[in-house]
Enzyme design. Structure first.
Site, PDB file in Angstrom:
ATOM      1  N   SER A 166      -9.580   1.804   2.920  1.00 30.32           N
ATOM      2  CA  SER A 166      -8.721   2.606   2.088  1.00 30.32           C
ATOM      3  C   SER A 166      -7.691   1.780   1.321  1.00 30.32           C
ATOM      4  CB  SER A 166      -7.992   3.662   2.937  1.00 30.32           C
ATOM      5  OG  SER A 166      -7.143   3.021   3.887  1.00 30.32           O
ATOM      6  N   LYS A 214       0.871  -1.181   0.000  1.00 33.09           N
ATOM      7  CA  LYS A 214       0.000   0.000   0.000  1.00 33.09           C
ATOM      8  C   LYS A 214       0.905   1.228   0.000  1.00 33.09           C
ATOM      9  CE  LYS A 214      -3.840   1.957   2.707  1.00 33.09           C
ATOM     10  NZ  LYS A 214      -4.740   1.712   3.870  1.00 33.09           N
ATOM     11  N   SER A 234      -9.794  -0.629   7.102  1.00 36.16           N
ATOM     12  CA  SER A 234      -9.256  -0.530   5.745  1.00 36.16           C
ATOM     13  C   SER A 234      -8.543  -1.768   5.200  1.00 36.16           C
ATOM     14  CB  SER A 234      -8.305   0.655   5.641  1.00 36.16           C
ATOM     15  OG  SER A 234      -9.067   1.826   5.577  1.00 36.16           O
TER      16      SER A 234
HETATM   17  N1  GLN Z   1     -13.229   4.206   6.573  1.00 34.73           N
HETATM   18  C1  GLN Z   1     -12.492   4.576   7.739  1.00 34.73           C
HETATM   19  C2  GLN Z   1     -12.056   6.011   7.629  1.00 34.73           C
HETATM   20  O1  GLN Z   1     -12.290   6.585   6.625  1.00 34.73           O
HETATM   21  C3  GLN Z   1     -11.322   3.675   7.964  1.00 34.73           C
HETATM   22  C4  GLN Z   1     -10.150   3.958   7.115  1.00 34.73           C
HETATM   23  C5  GLN Z   1      -8.964   3.136   7.478  1.00 34.73           C
HETATM   24  O2  GLN Z   1      -9.062   2.108   8.146  1.00 34.73           O
HETATM   25  N2  GLN Z   1      -7.791   3.623   7.096  1.00 34.73           N
HETATM   26  O3  GLN Z   1     -11.506   6.577   8.508  1.00 34.73           O
END
Ligand code: GLN
Length: 483
Positions: free
Chosen positions: A151, A76, A175
């Protein structure tokens, strides 16, 4: 060759059926051919990959072995990679070449893994759809009109489309698990502190944790083995020995106590997903597990608490991107304030700016007690709920997401609608617990995930349950049409 799992690749390399160089070339060609449809990579690292593959082949020729030696993966794009762009999905870091490798990157490279590239992601890991990336949205290989989740959406789409067997992700509020669910993968968020955060660009430091995305629990065990461990460079890294995760896969599930929280099945959950979750429970019962209804009474407060704490930490973490030392700088600033304002205004996208404003507001004098402190208290109550539940059960099971992958753009005008999709995943981050999502079936041709949560440091238990489930089901073997 692209259908091989990490475990199969390790066997193939050991048996000299193919070399890492051959495999790497084949996958790079596949990425070049198919990724334009998906947009799952921000950068490809062909040269690095080929040199790592050749080095791995040489190590194997010298008698070395190892599950990751010569295995192609991707990171990532928030794991720092020395000399290679590490963008975090943001215009702010479009020109940033990290001066060092993240611990996770260095550990996996030392184990002989081959880095094919850096995967697309929501900007600064903020999002659940991979639509906030400066590099454009990622498409779900199961239906190109739908989001892959976020994400870590690039890692998920690439692995689901068989562009490579496994990839790293990070999970601040879901994410890893949520994109795994939405693309038919297995994804594991380890216990907070299990995997080093050093060199992992911070979103919300008390919640962030790196982990593996792969097709099977067996492969998650292999990748996690390469990522986990104490790191003196990360003050929240925990100095606990790393168990042999692959050795934990084969335990019997006889007598395993599974807790199913009644709060999980309230309005908001797609009834077709509820049915698939019940089916997965039945499957585990056949393997000897005992199921019990439990309660997590404070779950309803999780989303508001998370969406105060995460932006608060983000507003602090992202203050370092000011156009001075690195990252985007605006043209011809007239003074320091203008430099800050325009560099940040131009470098950050809308969702990141929204979170910075929410976080700065929640932390400001007069509001700190009302929002941030209250959210921290809720966080403790949520943790206490889990501690009480784990006195009664070994594993908590439920849906990973309330809905299958939505259409690209469907939630763009309503950020809160997207936040609500995190309802089942964020509690594990607030409590620091490990969680895993695995394939549980399909709704309208789109994958559905079942989530397992375990007590601290019981990643092995999660992998064990998931592996036994996968030996008896075939959801995880389904391949999206066209890939
Ligand atoms: N959807 C969550 C957020 O937008 C989690 C994102 C993540 O785990 N990086 O904060």
């Amino acid at each position: 060759m692209h259908q091989l799992t990490l475990a199969e690749i390790a066997r193939g390399l050991a048996d000299k059926k193919f070399s890492s160089e051959e495999l790497t070339k084949a996958l790079l060609a596949r990425i070049a051919q198919l990724d334009p449809q998906l947009n799952s990579f921000i950068s490809l690292t062909e040269e690095l990959a080929l040199s790592q593959a050749k080095a791995a082949d040489a190590r194997r020729a010298n008698g070395e072995n190892g599950a990751l030696l010569g295995a192609p993966i991707a990171h990532k794009d928030l794991f720092c990679t020395q000399g290679i762009r590490t963008s975090c999905g943001s215009k702010m870091l479009d020109n940033f070449k990290a001066p060092y490798d993240a611990t996770v990157v260095a550990k996996l490279a030392a184990a002989g893994a081959v880095t094919l590239g850096k995967t697309n992601m929501d900007e600064f890991a903020m999002g659940s759809a991979n639509e906030s990336s400066y590099y454009g949205a990622v498409k779900n290989p199961w239906n190109l009109e739908h989001v892959p989740g976020g994400s870590s959406g690039g890692s998920a789409a690439a692995v689901a489309a068989r562009l490579l067997p496994a990839a790293t992700g990070t999970d601040t509020g879901g994410s890893i698990r949520q994109p795994a669910a939405l693309t038919n993968l297995t994804g594991l968020k380890p216990t907070y502190g299990r995997v080093s955060r050093w060199g992992m660009i911070a979103y919300a430091s008390s919640l962030d944790q790196g982990g593996p995305l792969a097709r099977t629990a067996e492969d998650c065990a292999i990748l996690l083995q390469g990522m986990a461990g104490f790191d003196p460079n990360d003050s929240t890294s925990i100095d606990e020995p790393v168990p042999d995760y692959s050795a934990s896969l084969n335990g019997s599930l006889q007598g395993l106590r599974i807790g199913v929280p009644k709060e999980y099945f309230s309005a908001g959950l797609d009834p077709r997903i509820a049915e698939l979750i019940h089916n997965s429970v039945k499957e585990l019962e056949k393997l000897g597990a005992v199921v019990k209804e439990i309660s997590l009474p404070n779950m309803q407060h999780a989303i508001p608490a998370y969406y105060v704490i995460a932006p608060a930490e983000a507003s602090s973490n992202l203050s370092r991107f000011d156009g001075v030392r690195f990252g985007h700088r605006c043209e011809s600033p007239v003074n320091l304030e203008d430099l800050y304002k325009r560099s940040r205004g131009e470098g950050f996208g809308a969702e990141v700016q929204r979170r910075i404003m929410v976080g700065a507001y929640a932390l400001s004098a007069g509001y700190y007690d009302a929002y941030y402190l209250k959210a921290q208290k809720i966080r403790r109550l949520i943790k206490n709920d889990f501690m009480a539940a784990f006195n009664e059960v070994d594993i908590i099971l439920g849906p990973t997401t309330p809905n299958p992958a939505w259409k690209l753009g469907a939630k763009n005008s309503d950020p809160v609608a997207a936040y609500l999709e995190d309802v089942y995943t964020i509690t594990a981050n607030l409590a620091g617990l490990p969680g895993l999502s695995m394939p549980a079936g399909f709704v309208d041709g789109l994958p559905v995930g079942v989530q397992l949560l375990a007590p601290y440091f019981q990643e092995g238990r999660l992998l064990n349950v998931a592996h036994q489930y996968q030996l008896n089901t075939d959801w995880h073997t389904r391949t999206p049409t066209g890939f």
